[in-house]
Design an enzyme around this catalytic site. Structure first.
Site, PDB file in Angstrom:
ATOM      1  N   LYS A 116      34.271  40.851  28.472  1.00  0.00           N
ATOM      2  CA  LYS A 116      35.147  40.023  29.557  1.00  0.00           C
ATOM      3  C   LYS A 116      35.150  38.677  29.527  1.00  0.00           C
ATOM      4  O   LYS A 116      36.159  38.079  29.737  1.00  0.00           O
ATOM      5  CB  LYS A 116      34.523  40.641  30.687  1.00  0.00           C
ATOM      6  N   GLU A 198      32.097  35.383  38.579  1.00  0.00           N
ATOM      7  CA  GLU A 198      33.282  34.960  39.135  1.00  0.00           C
ATOM      8  C   GLU A 198      33.376  34.722  40.679  1.00  0.00           C
ATOM      9  O   GLU A 198      32.323  35.217  41.333  1.00  0.00           O
ATOM     10  CB  GLU A 198      34.172  36.323  38.775  1.00  0.00           C
ATOM     11  N   HIS A 233      32.778  50.035  43.288  1.00  0.00           N
ATOM     12  CA  HIS A 233      33.652  49.523  42.398  1.00  0.00           C
ATOM     13  C   HIS A 233      34.041  50.614  41.334  1.00  0.00           C
ATOM     14  O   HIS A 233      34.636  49.946  40.125  1.00  0.00           O
ATOM     15  CB  HIS A 233      32.879  48.480  41.592  1.00  0.00           C
ATOM     16  N   ARG A 290      42.799  51.092  26.386  1.00  0.00           N
ATOM     17  CA  ARG A 290      43.029  52.428  26.158  1.00  0.00           C
ATOM     18  C   ARG A 290      44.017  53.100  27.398  1.00  0.00           C
ATOM     19  O   ARG A 290      44.535  52.475  27.891  1.00  0.00           O
ATOM     20  CB  ARG A 290      41.505  52.910  26.452  1.00  0.00           C
TER      21      ARG A 290
END
Length: 501
Positions: A116, A198, A233, A290
C-alpha cells in the site's frame, strides 16, 4: 484458447467461476483441503485434487502444491478467485515460469500495487489523489507523521486488507499501544508487520471503481460500487449506484482509476478503492489486483460476466467494448451472508441442517454450501452472497427484503437478521450512511453494545474449541468413504456423500 482451468480457491467463488467455465465449455479443476472433501466446489468440478490438510498455509496458500495439481490435471490456466493467493505476485510469476496462464494481472502490476505504501507513491506520481499520510516504522516516526497530518489518523497494514492491522487513533496518547497492536496483527495476518499512517477522513464513504483492461493497453471502467456498510473495516453490504454520487463524480473517479491502472501496465479485472468525503472530494485507498467479492452487482447493472472477461483477456483477446459503449441499467444490491454469531460478529461454524436459498425474478444467490454441509472454522465464514437487481434503488431494497425473507439457514448462526434490520432502517433507505453506520446504529441493528477486545478473544476461543469438536466428529464419519474422493467423478462423489448423510 484455454481448455482447462484450475481454480485455486474454494467455496462460493470457486463455484461461481466453474459456472462461467462450463458456459464457455472449458473444463474445471478443483483443489481442496482435507476440511473441504465434501464441499460443493469439489462436487461440481470436472476433476478435483487434494492439496493438503485444513490449515490454509499447508493447502490453499501452498504455491508448490497448487502447481503440482495443475500439472497432474493438465490444466493450462489457473484462476485464483479472491483471497488466498489471488494477489500474490510470486504465485503469478510461478504460474508464468511453469508455462501456465495466470487469469489475472501481470506479476509486475501486482508488485507495483501490492504494498500500500508503494502503491500510494505510484498513484501520487500518476496524478491520482491520495490521502495525506506517511511512514510509521518506529513510534518516533509515527508520532512525527501524525503530528504533521493531524489527528485523527488511521494505522494500516502495508501488505494486507480486510480490516486486519488497522487502528483508528484519535489522540497522541493512544498511538503507541495502537501501533503495537496493528503491527502484531499485520504480522500474524500477512507475515509482514509494516504499517503506515493516513489522515482519517471524517464520515467518509467507501466507493470503488471496477476497471477492466486487455494486454494491448485498452482499459475501461464499469462504474462504481458503494461499500460503506462495514463492520471492523470489512464490507457487509454493497450497492450501485452510490446514493450520493453524481454522474460527473463517477466519470471523474472512473477516469482517475483508468489512468492509475494504465500507469502500472495493468490488464484483467481490478478495483480502485477510494474514500469519498462529504464535500465530494475523493482519495485513493488501494487497488485490489483481483476479482472482488462484490463483483455481482457490477455484472447486474452492466450485463458483463467479469469472470468470462478475465478468461478472454488471459487468452490474449482484446476487450470487446469501448468506454462510450458501456451503459448502466438500474440498481443492484448485495448482502453477504456469514456464518457468524451477531454478538461481536464472531464466526459460527458447524453443520448446515437446513438450507433454502431465495429465488425469483432478478435474485441471485452465489452459494458455496448445501444442506448437510459443514462450514469449517479454518477459513472465512462467508456462506453466500445474495444480490438483486431492480429498475431503481427503492425497488432493489424492496426486492432484497423479499429475498432475505425467503432465506432459511438452520444449524448455524447467521447475520440474516442483521441484514433485515439494516434494510428497514430509515437512514439506510434514504441513502444517509457512511463507513461508521453500523457502529453508530449498533443498538438498533444489533441490540447490544460492542464487546471489548478481551471479551471477543474469550468468545472466539470458545467458538474455535466447539468448531474443532464438530469437525472431528464429521471427519471420523466421512474419512473411510472419502479417501479417494478427489479422483472420482462428481457423480460418484455425490452418491457417496448422500449415503453418509
Amino acid at each position: 484458447m484455454i481448455r482447462k482451468v484450475l481454480i485455486a480457491n474454494r467455496g462460493e467463488i470457486a463455484v461461481r467461476i466453474m459456472r462461467t467455465l462450463r458456459e464457455m465449455r472449458i473444463a474445471s479443476v478443483a483443489v481442496y483441503s482435507e476440511a473441504d472433501r465434501q464441499s460443493l466446489h469439489v462436487r461440481l468440478a470436472d476433476e478435483a485434487y487434494l492439496i493438503g490438510p485444513a490449515p490454509a498455509r499447508e493447502s490453499y496458500l501452498s504455491i508448490e502444491r497448487i502447481l503440482d495439481a495443475a500439472r497432474k490435471s493438465g490444466a493450462d490456466a489457473i484462476h485464483p478467485g479472491y483471497g488466498f493467493l489471488s494477489e500474490n505476485r510470486d504465485f503469478a510469476a510461478a504460474c508464468e515460469s511453469a508455462g501456465i496462464v495466470f487469469i489475472g494481472p501481470p506479476a509486475s502490476a501486482m508488485s507495483a500495487m501490492g504494498s500500500k505504501t508503494a502503491a500510494r507513491a505510484r498513484m501520487a506520481a500518476a496524478g491520482v489523489p491520495i490521502t495525506p499520510g506517511g511512514d510509521a516504522t518506529t513510534i518516533e516516526e509515527a508520532r512525527a507523521t501524525a503530528a504533521r497530518i493531524g489527528y485523527p489518523v488511521m494505522l494500516k497494514a502495508a501488505m494486507g486488507g480486510g480490516g486486519k492491522g488497522m487502528r483508528l487513533v484519535h489522540h497522541e496518547e493512544e498511538l503507541e499501544s495502537a501501533l503495537e497492536r496493528a503491527r502484531s496483527e499485520a504480522l500474524r495476518a500477512f507475515g509482514d508487520p509494516t504499517v503506515y499512517i493516513e489522515k482519517a477522513i471524517v464520515k467518509p464513504r467507501h466507493v470503488e471503481i471496477q476497471v477492466l483492461g486487455d494486454r494491448e493497453g485498452n482499459m475501461v471502467h464499469l462504474f462504481e460500487r458503494d461499500c460503506s456498510i462495514q463492520r471492523r473495516h470489512q464490507k457487509v453490504v454493497e450497492e450501485t449506484p452510490c446514493p450520493v454520487a453524481t454522474p460527473d463524480l463517477v466519470r471523474r473517479m472512473g477516469e482517475v482509476a483508468v489512468k492509475g491502472a494504465l500507469s502500472v501496465g495493468y490488464f484483467s479485472a481490478g478495483t480502485f478503492e477510494f474514500l469519498l468525503g462529504e464535500d465530494g472530494s475523493f482519495y485513493f485507498l488501494e487497488m485490489n489486483t483481483r476479482l472482488q467479492v462484490e463483483h455481482p452487482i457490477t455484472e447486474w447493472i452492466t450485463g458483463f460476466d467479469l469472470v468470462e472477461e478475465m478468461v478472454r483477456v488471459a487468452a490474449g483477446e482484446k476487450l470487446r467494448h469501448r468506454q462510450e459503449d458501456i451503459v448502466r441499467r438500474g440498481a443492484a444490491l448485495e448482502c453477504r451472508v456469514y456464518a457468524e454469531d451477531p454478538v461481536g460478529f464472531l464466526p459460527s461454524p458447524g453443520r448446515i441442517e437446513a438450507l433454502r436459498a431465495p429465488a425469483g425474478p432478478w435474485v441471485r444467490d452465489d452459494n458455496g454450501f448445501y444442506e448437510g454441509a459443514t462450514v469449517p472454522s479454518h477459513y472465512d465464514p462467508l456462506v453466500s452472497k445474495v444480490s438483486v437487481w431492480a429498475a431503481d434503488r427503492r425497488s432493489a431494497i424492496a426486492r432484497m427484503r423479499r429475498a432475505l425473507s425467503e432465506y432459511v439457514v438452520a444449524g448455524i448462526k447467521t447475520n440474516l437478521a442483521f441484514h433485515e434490520k439494516l434494510l428497514a432502517h430509515p437512514a439506510f433507505v434514504e441513502g444517509r450512511y457512511d463507513t461508521g453506520f453500523i457502529e453508530e446504529h449498533k443498538a438498533e441493528l444489533l441490540g447490544y453494545s460492542t464487546p471489548s477486545e478481551e471479551e471477543e478473544a474469550t468468545l472466539a476461543a470458545a467458538i474455535a474449541i466447539a468448531a474443532a469438536r464438530v469437525e472431528q466428529r464429521a471427519q471420523r464419519s466421512e474419512s473411510a468413504a472419502a479417501d479417494d474422493a478427489g479422483r472420482l467423478s462428481p457423480w460418484v462423489q455425490q452418491h457417496r456423500s448422500q449415503r453418509l448423510r
